[in-house]
Scaffold this motif. Structure first.
Motif, PDB file in Angstrom:
ATOM      1  N   ILE A 117      52.817 -70.874  19.740  1.00  0.00           N
ATOM      2  CA  ILE A 117      53.378 -70.552  18.424  1.00  0.00           C
ATOM      3  C   ILE A 117      52.389 -70.894  17.313  1.00  0.00           C
ATOM      4  N   ARG A 118      51.104 -71.000  17.648  1.00  0.00           N
ATOM      5  CA  ARG A 118      50.152 -71.480  16.653  1.00  0.00           C
ATOM      6  C   ARG A 118      49.997 -70.537  15.459  1.00  0.00           C
ATOM      7  N   ILE A 119      50.112 -69.209  15.707  1.00  0.00           N
ATOM      8  CA  ILE A 119      49.946 -68.268  14.593  1.00  0.00           C
ATOM      9  C   ILE A 119      51.026 -68.497  13.543  1.00  0.00           C
ATOM     10  N   ILE A 120      52.274 -68.688  14.011  1.00  0.00           N
ATOM     11  CA  ILE A 120      53.370 -68.891  13.057  1.00  0.00           C
ATOM     12  C   ILE A 120      53.150 -70.179  12.277  1.00  0.00           C
ATOM     13  N   VAL A 121      52.759 -71.239  12.986  1.00  0.00           N
ATOM     14  CA  VAL A 121      52.503 -72.518  12.306  1.00  0.00           C
ATOM     15  C   VAL A 121      51.422 -72.328  11.250  1.00  0.00           C
ATOM     16  N   GLU A 122      50.345 -71.633  11.630  1.00  0.00           N
ATOM     17  CA  GLU A 122      49.249 -71.417  10.673  1.00  0.00           C
ATOM     18  C   GLU A 122      49.711 -70.595   9.473  1.00  0.00           C
TER      19      GLU A 122
END
Lengths: 204, 207
Positions: free
Chosen positions: B73-78
């Motif tokens: 889910i790193r894209i959403i966090v970023e």
């Protein structure tokens, strides 16, 4: 009615997303090598724009605008408009995800042609840009539907035209340093000049 | 002195985006805003400052959190991180530089979808320590700014005869028949100038 047609004409020609407002350039440059890919990406962008601009209109109108929460019985004076960026980008990311799942189950053929482009679209600035323009210019519900769709069509036309030119450019012989990015920008500049000739176009 | 500085890895990380790894003219990222805000020098400079702020902060924060963020889910966090930083920058501009903020209109918000920021977070900050990520952010911000300032310089000089709002081309020249190049304030000039800039840079790189 004439107003809506004029809005569409402006969004497609005089205020073309790419050629006048520079939005969505990254994917425009990355995917303009052949006409088929360009068509796929353009359709996906049009699709997502037509869906997200009205949804964002509703979010903005019913939740974020100053005093928008009064329909819930909350007191006047609540202004959440500083949240537009985060709300819009969340709506866009979520819509793209949902659309991807929906299209996959409903129409596998459409999914196969659009599939790879859909995730890319979240970070396409024309999508967020259209929603922000909609918010800034205070469009109504019907106007935002028309604006979303027409902006998408404008984007599609521009990327198709550039892809068709790029296919021919492969056989041309520009100076070495100008190859690739440089010549693409200059060609886009000339196209943008041609689109400026549409200014003043009007219906009714 | 310079040679001593050049030994540091952070110097390399800082200097590369200014020339051979320029985010705009070499890697073709973040073109949208590079073209849209360059009609005048002042909004361009403000945009560069806002962009460098967001880029540096997001790089440092992503780098600090790099072992905590789950990779699926790193894209959403970023994206959430970047949006929050952009809201900060936008509120600051609205409070202290209202006229420039009006001129930049939606393009402050569009920093969120500027590919340079997500690109650096993904390609650099997720794998490096905060100190290097900080210099990477500053370097890329300035590399982006360099192009903006050069394009804005030519567009304002030839389009309006001013720089930062001050009249630069003397009135006597206008009396001799010189006139501003109206094309410069429109979209096509931005495309063509960036194309020519990339050309010069490519020739210069090859020696």
């Amino acid at each position: 009615m004439a107003d809506l047609v004029n809005l569409a004409l402006t969004a497609i020609f005089t205020e073309n997303m790419i050629l006048a407002l520079f939005l969505g350039m990254c994917s425009f440059l990355a995917c303009s090598q052949n006409v088929k890919t360009a068509m796929g990406l353009g359709t996906a962008v049009t699709f997502v724009l037509t869906v997200t601009v009205p949804i964002n209109w509703a979010i903005n109108h019913f939740l974020l605008q100053p005093d928008a929460l009064m329909w819930l019985g909350l007191p006047a004076g609540i202004d959440l408009s500083f949240l537009v960026f985060i709300a819009f980008i969340a709506v866009i990311a979520a819509t793209v995800q949902i659309l991807e799942i929906l299209i996959e189950t409903i129409s596998p053929t459409l999914y196969n042609s659009l599939g790879i482009f859909l995730p890319l679209i979240t970070v396409n600035c024309s999508i967020l840009g259209a929603s922000l323009f909609m918010e800034q210019r205070g469009y109504t519900a019907s106007e935002s539907v028309v604006y979303g769709f027409a902006s998408g069509i404008g984007w599609l036309i521009a990327i198709l035209a550039l892809a068709a030119i790029s296919e021919r450019l492969k056989y041309s012989n520009p100076p070495k340093g100008l190859k690739g990015f440089g010549i693409t920008m200059i060609v886009t500049g000339l196209m943008s000049m041609a689109f400026m000739a549409f200014s003043g176009i009007k219906f009714g | 002195m310079l040679r001593a500085i050049k030994k540091y890895k952070s110097y390399k990380v800082f200097a590369e985006p200014l020339s051979i790894q320029n985010p705009v003219s070499v890697l073709v990222l973040g073109i949208c805003s590079a073209l849209a805000v360059t009609i005048q020098l002042k909004p361009a400079i403000v945009m560069v400052l806002a962009m460098t702020f967001v880029l540096t902060c997001s790089n440092v924060i992503v780098s600090l959190l790099r072992n905590v963020i789950p990779s699926n889910i790193r894209i959403i966090v970023e994206m959430v991180l970047i949006s929050a930083l952009v809201i900060l920058a936008d509120q600051f501009l609205r409070a202290y530089m209202f006229d420039v903020s009006k001129q930049l209109s939606v393009f402050v918000g569009l920093i969120i979808t500027n590919c340079i920021i997500l690109g650096r977070a993904e390609a650099f900050a997720l794998a490096q320590n905060p100190w290097l990520s900080f210099w990477d952010g500053i370097g890329n911000g300035l590399g982006y700014g360099m192009i903006l300032v050069v394009v804005a310089f030519f567009r304002e000089l030839f389009g309006a005869g001013t720089l930062l709002g001050f009249q630069v081309i003397p009135p006597s020249l206008y009396e001799m028949g010189y006139s501003n190049m109206g094309m410069m304030v429109y979209a096509p000039a931005a495309f063509i100038l960036i194309g020519i800039f990339a050309w010069i840079q490519a020739e210069w790189r090859e020696g």
